[in-house]
Design an enzyme around this catalytic site. Structure first.
Site, PDB file in Angstrom:
ATOM      1  N   ARG A  38       0.852  -1.203   0.000  1.00  0.00           N
ATOM      2  CA  ARG A  38       0.000   0.000   0.000  1.00  0.00           C
ATOM      3  C   ARG A  38       0.884   1.248   0.000  1.00  0.00           C
ATOM      4  O   ARG A  38       1.806   1.346   0.804  1.00  0.00           O
ATOM      5  CB  ARG A  38      -0.901  -0.017   1.240  1.00  0.00           C
ATOM      6  CG  ARG A  38      -2.033   0.959   1.177  1.00  0.00           C
ATOM      7  CD  ARG A  38      -2.916   0.858   2.418  1.00  0.00           C
ATOM      8  NE  ARG A  38      -3.787  -0.302   2.441  1.00  0.00           N
ATOM      9  CZ  ARG A  38      -4.426  -0.725   3.530  1.00  0.00           C
ATOM     10  NH1 ARG A  38      -4.298  -0.073   4.671  1.00  0.00           N
ATOM     11  NH2 ARG A  38      -5.210  -1.787   3.483  1.00  0.00           N
ATOM     12  N   CYS A  56      -7.786 -10.945   0.062  1.00  0.00           N
ATOM     13  CA  CYS A  56      -7.934 -10.596   1.472  1.00  0.00           C
ATOM     14  C   CYS A  56      -8.075 -11.848   2.350  1.00  0.00           C
ATOM     15  O   CYS A  56      -8.999 -12.648   2.165  1.00  0.00           O
ATOM     16  CB  CYS A  56      -9.153  -9.695   1.678  1.00  0.00           C
ATOM     17  SG  CYS A  56      -9.353  -9.284   3.415  1.00  0.00           S
ATOM     18  N   LYS A  87      -4.611   0.790  14.664  1.00  0.00           N
ATOM     19  CA  LYS A  87      -4.523   1.838  13.647  1.00  0.00           C
ATOM     20  C   LYS A  87      -5.190   3.131  14.125  1.00  0.00           C
ATOM     21  O   LYS A  87      -6.097   3.108  14.967  1.00  0.00           O
ATOM     22  CB  LYS A  87      -5.152   1.359  12.348  1.00  0.00           C
ATOM     23  CG  LYS A  87      -6.581   0.883  12.499  1.00  0.00           C
ATOM     24  CD  LYS A  87      -7.132   0.303  11.193  1.00  0.00           C
ATOM     25  CE  LYS A  87      -7.090  -1.197  11.156  1.00  0.00           C
ATOM     26  NZ  LYS A  87      -7.747  -1.807  10.009  1.00  0.00           N
ATOM     27  N   ARG A 125      -2.586   6.276   9.800  1.00  0.00           N
ATOM     28  CA  ARG A 125      -2.660   5.799   8.408  1.00  0.00           C
ATOM     29  C   ARG A 125      -2.749   6.969   7.435  1.00  0.00           C
ATOM     30  O   ARG A 125      -2.769   8.121   7.846  1.00  0.00           O
ATOM     31  CB  ARG A 125      -3.895   4.902   8.262  1.00  0.00           C
ATOM     32  CG  ARG A 125      -3.913   3.685   9.182  1.00  0.00           C
ATOM     33  CD  ARG A 125      -2.831   2.708   8.781  1.00  0.00           C
ATOM     34  NE  ARG A 125      -2.948   1.456   9.520  1.00  0.00           N
ATOM     35  CZ  ARG A 125      -3.715   0.417   9.159  1.00  0.00           C
ATOM     36  NH1 ARG A 125      -4.487   0.490   8.099  1.00  0.00           N
ATOM     37  NH2 ARG A 125      -3.721  -0.678   9.894  1.00  0.00           N
ATOM     38  N   LYS A 133      -6.851   6.564  12.343  1.00  0.00           N
ATOM     39  CA  LYS A 133      -7.231   7.129  11.047  1.00  0.00           C
ATOM     40  C   LYS A 133      -7.700   8.571  11.203  1.00  0.00           C
ATOM     41  O   LYS A 133      -8.534   8.855  12.066  1.00  0.00           O
ATOM     42  CB  LYS A 133      -8.336   6.295  10.414  1.00  0.00           C
ATOM     43  CG  LYS A 133      -7.856   4.903  10.035  1.00  0.00           C
ATOM     44  CD  LYS A 133      -8.922   4.130   9.309  1.00  0.00           C
ATOM     45  CE  LYS A 133      -8.376   2.813   8.806  1.00  0.00           C
ATOM     46  NZ  LYS A 133      -9.427   1.995   8.171  1.00  0.00           N
ATOM     47  N   CYS A 154     -14.417  -2.196   5.259  1.00  0.00           N
ATOM     48  CA  CYS A 154     -13.413  -1.436   4.492  1.00  0.00           C
ATOM     49  C   CYS A 154     -14.015  -0.518   3.433  1.00  0.00           C
ATOM     50  O   CYS A 154     -13.397   0.465   3.057  1.00  0.00           O
ATOM     51  CB  CYS A 154     -12.413  -2.386   3.852  1.00  0.00           C
ATOM     52  SG  CYS A 154     -11.483  -3.310   5.075  1.00  0.00           S
ATOM     53  N   CYS A 192     -15.106  -3.568  -1.366  1.00  0.00           N
ATOM     54  CA  CYS A 192     -13.736  -3.813  -0.909  1.00  0.00           C
ATOM     55  C   CYS A 192     -13.102  -4.903  -1.777  1.00  0.00           C
ATOM     56  O   CYS A 192     -13.813  -5.601  -2.499  1.00  0.00           O
ATOM     57  CB  CYS A 192     -13.761  -4.250   0.548  1.00  0.00           C
ATOM     58  SG  CYS A 192     -14.407  -5.921   0.751  1.00  0.00           S
TER      59      CYS A 192
HETATM   60 FE1  SRM Z   1      -9.563  -2.248   5.674  1.00  0.00          FE
HETATM   61  C1  SRM Z   1      -8.261  -4.934   7.246  1.00  0.00           C
HETATM   62  C2  SRM Z   1      -8.469  -3.359   2.727  1.00  0.00           C
HETATM   63  C3  SRM Z   1     -10.228   0.782   4.334  1.00  0.00           C
HETATM   64  C4  SRM Z   1     -11.489  -1.472   8.401  1.00  0.00           C
HETATM   65  N1  SRM Z   1      -8.470  -3.851   5.102  1.00  0.00           N
HETATM   66  C5  SRM Z   1      -7.990  -4.826   5.920  1.00  0.00           C
HETATM   67  C6  SRM Z   1      -7.057  -5.761   5.145  1.00  0.00           C
HETATM   68  C7  SRM Z   1      -5.655  -5.240   5.289  1.00  0.00           C
HETATM   69  C8  SRM Z   1      -7.184  -7.258   5.487  1.00  0.00           C
HETATM   70  C9  SRM Z   1      -6.302  -7.842   6.561  1.00  0.00           C
HETATM   71  O1  SRM Z   1      -6.188  -7.276   7.655  1.00  0.00           O
HETATM   72  O2  SRM Z   1      -5.750  -8.927   6.290  1.00  0.00           O
HETATM   73  C10 SRM Z   1      -7.617  -5.546   3.706  1.00  0.00           C
HETATM   74  C11 SRM Z   1      -6.653  -5.815   2.545  1.00  0.00           C
HETATM   75  C12 SRM Z   1      -7.401  -6.531   1.448  1.00  0.00           C
HETATM   76  C13 SRM Z   1      -6.695  -6.606   0.159  1.00  0.00           C
HETATM   77  O3  SRM Z   1      -6.564  -7.732  -0.366  1.00  0.00           O
HETATM   78  O4  SRM Z   1      -6.297  -5.585  -0.380  1.00  0.00           O
HETATM   79  C14 SRM Z   1      -8.197  -4.159   3.819  1.00  0.00           C
HETATM   80  N2  SRM Z   1      -9.268  -1.426   3.892  1.00  0.00           N
HETATM   81  C15 SRM Z   1      -8.893  -2.070   2.763  1.00  0.00           C
HETATM   82  C16 SRM Z   1      -9.039  -1.186   1.544  1.00  0.00           C
HETATM   83  C17 SRM Z   1      -7.992  -1.442   0.472  1.00  0.00           C
HETATM   84  C18 SRM Z   1     -10.467  -1.341   1.006  1.00  0.00           C
HETATM   85  C19 SRM Z   1     -10.791  -0.636  -0.285  1.00  0.00           C
HETATM   86  O5  SRM Z   1     -11.748  -1.089  -0.904  1.00  0.00           O
HETATM   87  O6  SRM Z   1     -10.172   0.332  -0.665  1.00  0.00           O
HETATM   88  C20 SRM Z   1      -8.947   0.197   2.232  1.00  0.00           C
HETATM   89  C21 SRM Z   1      -7.536   0.680   2.375  1.00  0.00           C
HETATM   90  C22 SRM Z   1      -7.485   2.039   2.989  1.00  0.00           C
HETATM   91  C23 SRM Z   1      -6.149   2.702   2.994  1.00  0.00           C
HETATM   92  O7  SRM Z   1      -5.727   3.168   1.939  1.00  0.00           O
HETATM   93  O8  SRM Z   1      -5.543   2.809   4.061  1.00  0.00           O
HETATM   94  C24 SRM Z   1      -9.514  -0.135   3.596  1.00  0.00           C
HETATM   95  N3  SRM Z   1     -10.605  -0.611   6.288  1.00  0.00           N
HETATM   96  C25 SRM Z   1     -10.863   0.483   5.522  1.00  0.00           C
HETATM   97  C26 SRM Z   1     -11.896   1.270   6.127  1.00  0.00           C
HETATM   98  C27 SRM Z   1     -12.542   2.524   5.529  1.00  0.00           C
HETATM   99  C28 SRM Z   1     -11.760   3.754   5.819  1.00  0.00           C
HETATM  100  O9  SRM Z   1     -10.824   3.763   6.610  1.00  0.00           O
HETATM  101  O10 SRM Z   1     -12.119   4.763   5.225  1.00  0.00           O
HETATM  102  C29 SRM Z   1     -12.279   0.625   7.291  1.00  0.00           C
HETATM  103  C30 SRM Z   1     -13.406   1.055   8.254  1.00  0.00           C
HETATM  104  C31 SRM Z   1     -13.037   2.229   9.091  1.00  0.00           C
HETATM  105  C32 SRM Z   1     -12.343   1.785  10.329  1.00  0.00           C
HETATM  106  O11 SRM Z   1     -11.126   1.596  10.294  1.00  0.00           O
HETATM  107  O12 SRM Z   1     -13.020   1.600  11.336  1.00  0.00           O
HETATM  108  C33 SRM Z   1     -11.445  -0.554   7.387  1.00  0.00           C
HETATM  109  N4  SRM Z   1      -9.791  -3.043   7.528  1.00  0.00           N
HETATM  110  C34 SRM Z   1     -10.676  -2.601   8.474  1.00  0.00           C
HETATM  111  C35 SRM Z   1     -10.641  -3.503   9.595  1.00  0.00           C
HETATM  112  C36 SRM Z   1     -11.472  -3.383  10.902  1.00  0.00           C
HETATM  113  C37 SRM Z   1     -10.739  -2.616  11.914  1.00  0.00           C
HETATM  114  C38 SRM Z   1     -11.442  -2.605  13.235  1.00  0.00           C
HETATM  115  O13 SRM Z   1     -11.423  -1.608  13.900  1.00  0.00           O
HETATM  116  O14 SRM Z   1     -12.009  -3.606  13.647  1.00  0.00           O
HETATM  117  C39 SRM Z   1      -9.714  -4.518   9.260  1.00  0.00           C
HETATM  118  C40 SRM Z   1      -9.322  -5.734  10.132  1.00  0.00           C
HETATM  119  C41 SRM Z   1      -8.186  -5.434  11.035  1.00  0.00           C
HETATM  120  O15 SRM Z   1      -7.601  -4.354  11.019  1.00  0.00           O
HETATM  121  O16 SRM Z   1      -7.869  -6.345  11.800  1.00  0.00           O
HETATM  122  C42 SRM Z   1      -9.208  -4.199   7.952  1.00  0.00           C
HETATM  123 FE1  SF4 Z   2     -13.265  -6.648   2.617  1.00  0.00          FE
HETATM  124 FE2  SF4 Z   2     -11.832  -5.465   4.456  1.00  0.00          FE
HETATM  125 FE3  SF4 Z   2     -13.253  -7.604   5.092  1.00  0.00          FE
HETATM  126 FE4  SF4 Z   2     -11.119  -7.880   3.567  1.00  0.00          FE
HETATM  127  S1  SF4 Z   2     -11.128  -7.125   5.682  1.00  0.00           S
HETATM  128  S2  SF4 Z   2     -13.153  -8.768   3.177  1.00  0.00           S
HETATM  129  S3  SF4 Z   2     -11.131  -6.020   2.391  1.00  0.00           S
HETATM  130  S4  SF4 Z   2     -14.071  -5.653   4.464  1.00  0.00           S
END
Ligand code: SRM
Ligand code: SF4
Length: 584
Positions: A76, A439, A212, A145, A214, A482, A433
């Site tokens: 990323r 993922c 994280k 982030r 944000k 996400c 997502c």
């Molecule tokens: Fe996310 C984890 C993709 C925005 C909440 N997110 C992940 C991971 C890294 C999976 C993992 O932990 O193994 C995903 C990678 C998948 C892949 O194959 O690429 C992933 N998240 C993404 C992206 C790429 C989705 C997208 O469609 O663009 C976004 C990347 C953002 C960036 O550039 O930094 C992305 N993730 C978000 C958002 C939305 C936002 O921030 O605007 C959220 C919800 C807001 C929040 O953080 O509360 C989000 N991602 C999560 C979570 C849940 C965190 C939590 O508090 O419980 C995880 C799981 C974790 O962190 O353990 C996660």
């Molecule tokens: Fe989609 Fe984020 Fe869940 Fe992966 S961790 S399946 S990118 S919502």
């Protein structure tokens, strides 16, 4: 009730023992015999911007052949305020071909992801990203982030300050460790225990943040970045069109787990108003409260929203005020939020224009039908324009002369990329997502099935005569949120392969939580499940009323919902009153 955990998590221990994010990443990179990283290093690797993944489509067949997982890496790239020069975009496009899966993935936080990078190419890929003056450091991990900012490249004092502030927050909260440069760029250790000045992390400390952090920056009335969904944010307050300070918000977050009642998605609260020059420090102060009091024993309870919930907003505000070396005033009232996605042609207010192009689910790639990647590269090479990535996974081409717009549109048409008037509202405001196959947390498809699902919605809305409705449809392959599903008009959140929880009742403005409308619905039954609501909407909506707003009106809600919990799956009986009210 689950017993409270009291031992530091494995990730906390890995951070503590890592010598500021070094671990044994470098040794593993140097050893061609190893095709993957050790458990502790996988956690550290995230701070460097990478996740170890495997192709989940291949798991079964490889297992049958007695083979292990097909590992590759997601990388990323951090881009504060989503800004990219023409040269940087061209480099990213080349990297996608040389080292990744020939696609560029724009994220929901204005960053870029590559998928499918192999271990042997990781160092060279990161080196080339840095050579192009970008970084992957702190793209993931327990740090601040990518810092978001409202996207339009409007060249006035207010928008310039918003972008500058996003960059300043990113710089302020960037990890200080030399580990990143040593491992990926210089290839040798610069700082050792014998070095005269010991290396420190002045803001984060050795164990960084509990999870994280944000941050987003925007201006009053404009919630393109969904600011209430994040840990912390700054909303610029205007008086006579001049920026006079920031409303500080904190405690948003969308991740939750199915069946865990103590996890929830919620929108951020107002914390106070600070002067313009204190905005960056306010984001640092909140990070330090989080660092000191956040939960380091249970990662499912570690986000800032849980700390604020536990402390109570008032005590959190008091702690914030105590730590601030500047004045904090009560939050200023601000006008109703508007949302603009900035697609199509707009003026920059400096005589130039920018032009937004929708990218379905953020995936820039060429298919047999649509040559999106080729079109974008040609636009940038021909028109030499910078770009801004939007929080809706789309792109703005900037600094154009009005005469260049026709040329840009003809490049899009040449490559079969739909122009704005050819896009339905259902598609234009949709997001999904990445989910499968990359993922590791996905339990259902998302990006790969969303285009066809949207086609079904488009057909249904057209048949009902409500295709003009502005509505957000979002899908995720698991409850982590996400693609920010819980604030959408309609959202599908993966439960297991082919099955989703269906949420209804958010809206484009991103300031209200949706309700769980139906549990465990097969994807082929989603439209049927929505039909009672859609029929009623078509018959009774007010002019300009969105679907989420209509749903809230029919339920006669006096107050918008601020939180959705991960409580046990509701039974049909739980849902019945709601379904009766909407006429199901
Ligand atoms: Fe996310 C984890 C993709 C925005 C909440 N997110 C992940 C991971 C890294 C999976 C993992 O932990 O193994 C995903 C990678 C998948 C892949 O194959 O690429 C992933 N998240 C993404 C992206 C790429 C989705 C997208 O469609 O663009 C976004 C990347 C953002 C960036 O550039 O930094 C992305 N993730 C978000 C958002 C939305 C936002 O921030 O605007 C959220 C919800 C807001 C929040 O953080 O509360 C989000 N991602 C999560 C979570 C849940 C965190 C939590 O508090 O419980 C995880 C799981 C974790 O962190 O353990 C996660
Ligand atoms: Fe989609 Fe984020 Fe869940 Fe992966 S961790 S399946 S990118 S919502």
């Amino acid at each position: 009730m689950a017993k409270e955990k009291t031992d530091p998590t494995k990730v906390e221990i890995a951070k503590q023992n890592s010598e500021l994010l070094r671990g044994s990443i470098d040794e593993t990179l140097r050893n061609p015999e190893l095709d993957c990283f050790k458990e502790d290093d996988l956690q550290l690797l995230k701070f460097h911007g990478s996740y170890q993944q495997d192709d989940r489509d291949l798991r079964k067949s490889r297992r049958a052949e007695g083979l292990g997982k097909a590992y590759s890496y997601m990388l990323r790239v951090v881009l504060p305020a989503g800004q990219l020069t023409a040269a940087q975009y061209i480099d990213l496009d080349r990297i996608a071909d040389e080292f990744a899966n020939h696609s560029i993935r724009l994220t929901t936080r204005q960053a870029v992801q590559f998928h499918g990078v192999i271990k042997g190419d990781l160092r060279e890929t990161i080196r080339q990203i840095n050579e192009s003056l970008m970084t992957t450091l702190a793209a993931c991990g327990d740090v601040c982030r990518n810092v978001m900012a409202t996207a339009p490249p409007i060249q006035d004092a207010v928008h310039t300050k918003i972008r500058e502030t996003a960059h300043a927050v990113a710089a302020e909260l960037k990890p200080a460790t030399q580990a990143y440069h040593e491992i990926w760029i210089d290839g040798q250790r610069q700082v050792t225990s014998q070095t005269a000045t010991p290396e420190t992390e002045p803001i984060y400390g050795e164990t960084y943040l509990p999870r994280k952090y944000k941050v987003g920056v925007t201006v009053q009335g404009d919630n393109q970045i969904d600011i209430y969904s994040y840990d912390a944010g700054l909303i610029g307050v205007l008086e006579n069109d001049q920026l006079i300070g920031w409303n500080v918000v904190a405690g948003g977050g969308l991740g939750m787990s199915h069946g865990r009642p103590n996890t929830f998605a919620q929108i951020a609260e107002n914390i106070g108003f600070v002067a313009i020059e204190d905005g960056v420090a306010a984001m640092r102060v909140i990070a330090t409260i989080y660092r000191d009091f956040g939960n380091r024993f249970d990662r499912k309870q570690a986000r800032l929203k849980y700390l604020i919930d536990k402390m109570g907003v008032d005590q959190f505000r008091r702690e914030f005020i105590d730590r601030c070396e500047f004045d904090v005033h009560p939050s200023r009232p601000i006008p109703e939020i508007q949302i603009e996605d900035w697609m199509g042609k707009h003026e920059q207010r400096d005589g130039k224009f920018f032009y937004g192009v929708f990218v379905e689910n953020g995936r820039i790639k060429d298919t047999d039908d649509v040559k999106l990647r080729t079109a974008f590269l040609k636009i940038i090479k021909t028109l030499n324009c910078s770009t801004t990535l939007t929080p809706q996974q789309s792109i703005l081409f900037n600094d154009l002369d009005e005469s260049q717009i026709k040329e840009l549109e003809s490049i899009l048409t040449e490559h079969n990329v739909p122009l704005l008037h050819e896009l339905s509202n259902a598609r234009r405001y949709s997001m999904a997502c990445p989910s499968m196959p990359t993922c590791g947390l996905a339990v259902a498809e998302s990006e790969r099935v969303m285009p066809d699902f949207i086609t079904e919605v488009e057909n249904t809305l057209a048949e009902l005569g409500v295709a003009d409705t502005q509505l957000t449809i979002r899908m995720t392959g698991c409850p982590n949120g996400c693609a920010r599903p819980y604030t959408a008009d309609i959202a599908l959140v993966g439960r297991r392969p082919g099955v989703y929880h269906l949420f209804v009742g958010g809206r484009l403005a991103g300031d209200r939580m949706a309700d769980l409308y139906a549990a465990d619905v097969k994807i082929e039954s989603i439209i049927e499940t929505l039909m009672p609501l859609l029929n009623k909407f078509a018959a009774e909506r007010n002019p300009e009323e969105g679907l989420g707003d209509f749903y809230q009106r029919v339920l006669d809600r006096t107050e918008s919902r601020k939180r959705v919990t991960g409580k046990e799956i509701p039974t049909y009986d739980d849902l019945q009153p709601k379904l009766i009210q909407i006429g199901a």
